[in-house]
Design a protein around this motif. Structure first.
Motif, PDB file in Angstrom:
ATOM      1  N   CYS A 206       0.774  -1.181   0.132  1.00  0.00           N
ATOM      2  CA  CYS A 206       0.109   0.113   0.164  1.00  0.00           C
ATOM      3  C   CYS A 206       1.012   1.142   0.028  1.00  0.00           C
TER       4      CYS A 206
ATOM      5  N   CYS B 130      -2.565   2.100   6.662  1.00  0.00           N
ATOM      6  CA  CYS B 130      -3.682   2.898   7.687  1.00  0.00           C
ATOM      7  C   CYS B 130      -3.468   1.990   8.996  1.00  0.00           C
TER       8      CYS B 130
ATOM      9  N   CYS C 257      -6.187  -0.489   9.639  1.00  0.00           N
ATOM     10  CA  CYS C 257      -6.420  -1.286   8.659  1.00  0.00           C
ATOM     11  C   CYS C 257      -7.324  -2.798   8.984  1.00  0.00           C
TER      12      CYS C 257
HETATM   13  S1  SF4 Z   1      -6.972   0.074   4.634  1.00  0.00           S
HETATM   14 FE1  SF4 Z   1      -5.309  -1.541   4.694  1.00  0.00          FE
HETATM   15  S2  SF4 Z   1      -5.317  -2.280   2.587  1.00  0.00           S
HETATM   16 FE2  SF4 Z   1      -6.271  -0.141   2.494  1.00  0.00          FE
HETATM   17  S3  SF4 Z   1      -4.719   1.408   2.040  1.00  0.00           S
HETATM   18 FE3  SF4 Z   1      -4.871   1.266   4.084  1.00  0.00          FE
HETATM   19  S4  SF4 Z   1      -3.443  -0.409   4.840  1.00  0.00           S
HETATM   20 FE4  SF4 Z   1      -3.740  -0.764   2.705  1.00  0.00          FE
END
Ligand code: SF4
Length: 407
Positions: free
Chosen positions: A127, A131, A134
């Motif tokens: 990514c 996040c 996540c």
């Molecule tokens: S939510 Fe998870 S899968 Fe989606 S961009 Fe963020 S880290 Fe990556």
């Protein structure tokens, strides 16, 4: 071109051309506590969490996102989504490694087939930013070997003619080069029963430089391609992101947003409403609000379900219908999306449906075959059509607000 990033000493000498290059943004992501200290004043908790390398999702923050963070405020919604905190190391009694039960619905590695006619195609673990909330943190940031063995996936899709809808996800598919993504799209377009192809991505939000004219050409070539984006706070809809949304919309890509309900980030009706309005202005249709999953290490982001219902109550009827997404809980362990809504049905009896509107006023709908009002006990004493005036059989006054929604 906005060069306000230059006020941050770490990037004071970076040219606008470099800043606008997504490869530069990727190469210069913030991975260490020393780098981060040059951008924001870290709290002791953030210092400790960033310095730990084991036991948490990897940290990687594109300079674009880091420049949006408030230097002094640890509650900044942008900062909270990118900077680790010590709470990530706590695992609650109900936390799950795979809260959506995806691993058990994988007929081939990296392909989740849960719903009858659609699949989730996980193409990468990478990514642009990781996040902190996540839900797929068990898979992303490192090589866990669960990502798609592409040939196996294409073979499965060719055989399963009931599948008509593919969501390309990860990680983030926009971490692939345009050439690689184009190859995946071309292979999918060769399968005649695949009618609907979507790309799920957060990258246009966390690193909008990735949306280049060349990338848009790939999407146009394999049209129609839909995009499900992931926005959580109105501050994310920056002028630079709006520019990226414009490019996508002008390329004919229908845009939707999925938002995760996050404590301390967007769990206020006014913040959520502002986000939905900003999205519509950027031509992005709010699609889902997700209740935060019971994934390990993100309990501090979770809210009560009633908070989500309160937000939906504040949206429905109070703003444009296009600004009202569907609020869902992903059934823990693999139940799929379960939609939740405040209850607008007060009662149903003998073909008489008593409803409340967004203001809490009571109205009556007669189903076909319902008796005349005087024959219906619930409506005894009501006016001509019973709506908006007198008391009904439930002791409720038609047209009068009732005090609260009924969860
Ligand atoms: S939510 Fe998870 S899968 Fe989606 S961009 Fe963020 S880290 Fe990556």
């Amino acid at each position: 071109m906005d060069d306000s990033y230059r006020r941050i000493p770490l990037w004071s000498n970076v040219s606008p051309e470099d800043w606008e290059d997504w490869h530069w943004q990727l190469r210069n992501r913030i991975y260490t506590v020393d780098q981060l200290r040059q951008v924001i004043s870290l709290t002791p908790d953030e210092e400790e969490a960033c310095a730990k390398k084991q036991g948490r999702l990897v940290m990687a923050i594109p300079p674009y996102w880091a420049a949006l963070m408030d230097r002094e405020d640890p509650k900044c919604p942008i900062r909270q989504q990118g900077v680790p905190r010590m709470e990530e190391f706590s695992i609650g009694p109900h936390d799950m490694r795979d809260p959506c039960g995806e691993d058990t619905d994988m007929p081939v590695p990296g392909l989740v087939h849960r719903y009858p006619d659609r699949v989730l195609f996980l193409v990468t673990e990478q990514c642009a930013m990781y996040c902190r909330h996540c839900t797929r943190r068990r898979l992303v940031g490192e090589n866990h070997g669960l990502m798609s063995a592409y040939e196996g996936t294409f073979e499965y899709l060719r055989k399963h003619t009931e599948v008509r809808d593919v969501l390309i996800s990860g990680g983030d598919p926009l971490m692939m080069t345009d050439v690689r993504l184009g190859q995946v799209l071309a292979r999918l377009r060769e399968i005649p029963h695949l009618e609907f192809i979507r790309i799920g991505s957060r990258t246009p939000v966390t690193m909008p430089q990735r949306v280049t004219p060349e990338f848009c050409e790939v999407l146009k070539k394999y049209k129609p391609i839909w995009m499900s984006l992931h926005f959580c706070h109105p501050k994310e809809v920056s002028p630079r992101v709006k520019q990226a949304m414009d490019m996508l919309a002008e390329s004919g890509v229908p845009l939707g947003s999925q938002t995760v309900l996050l404590k301390g980030v967007n769990d206020e009706p006014e913040i959520m409403k502002k986000l939905m309005h900003e999205l519509l202005k950027a031509r992005v249709r709010p699609y889902y609000i997700y209740q935060c999953d019971m994934a390990q290490g993100i309990t501090h982001f979770r809210t009560a379900v009633n908070k989500g219902l309160e937000i939906m109550q504040a949206l429905r009827g109070h703003t444009s219908g296009y600004a009202v997404p569907t609020y869902v809980v992903d059934g823990p362990g693999g139940g799929g999306k379960i939609p939740l809504s405040p209850n607008y049905v007060v009662s149903t009896k003998e073909g008489v449906v008593t409803l409340r509107n967004f203001e809490g006023k009571i109205y009556t709908y007669y189903e076909p075959g319902a008796g005349a009002p005087e024959m219906i006990p619930a409506m005894a004493g009501a006016g001509k059509n019973g709506n908006g005036h007198k008391a009904n059989g439930n002791g409720l006054h038609l047209g009068e607000p009732i005090p609260d929604y009924i969860p």
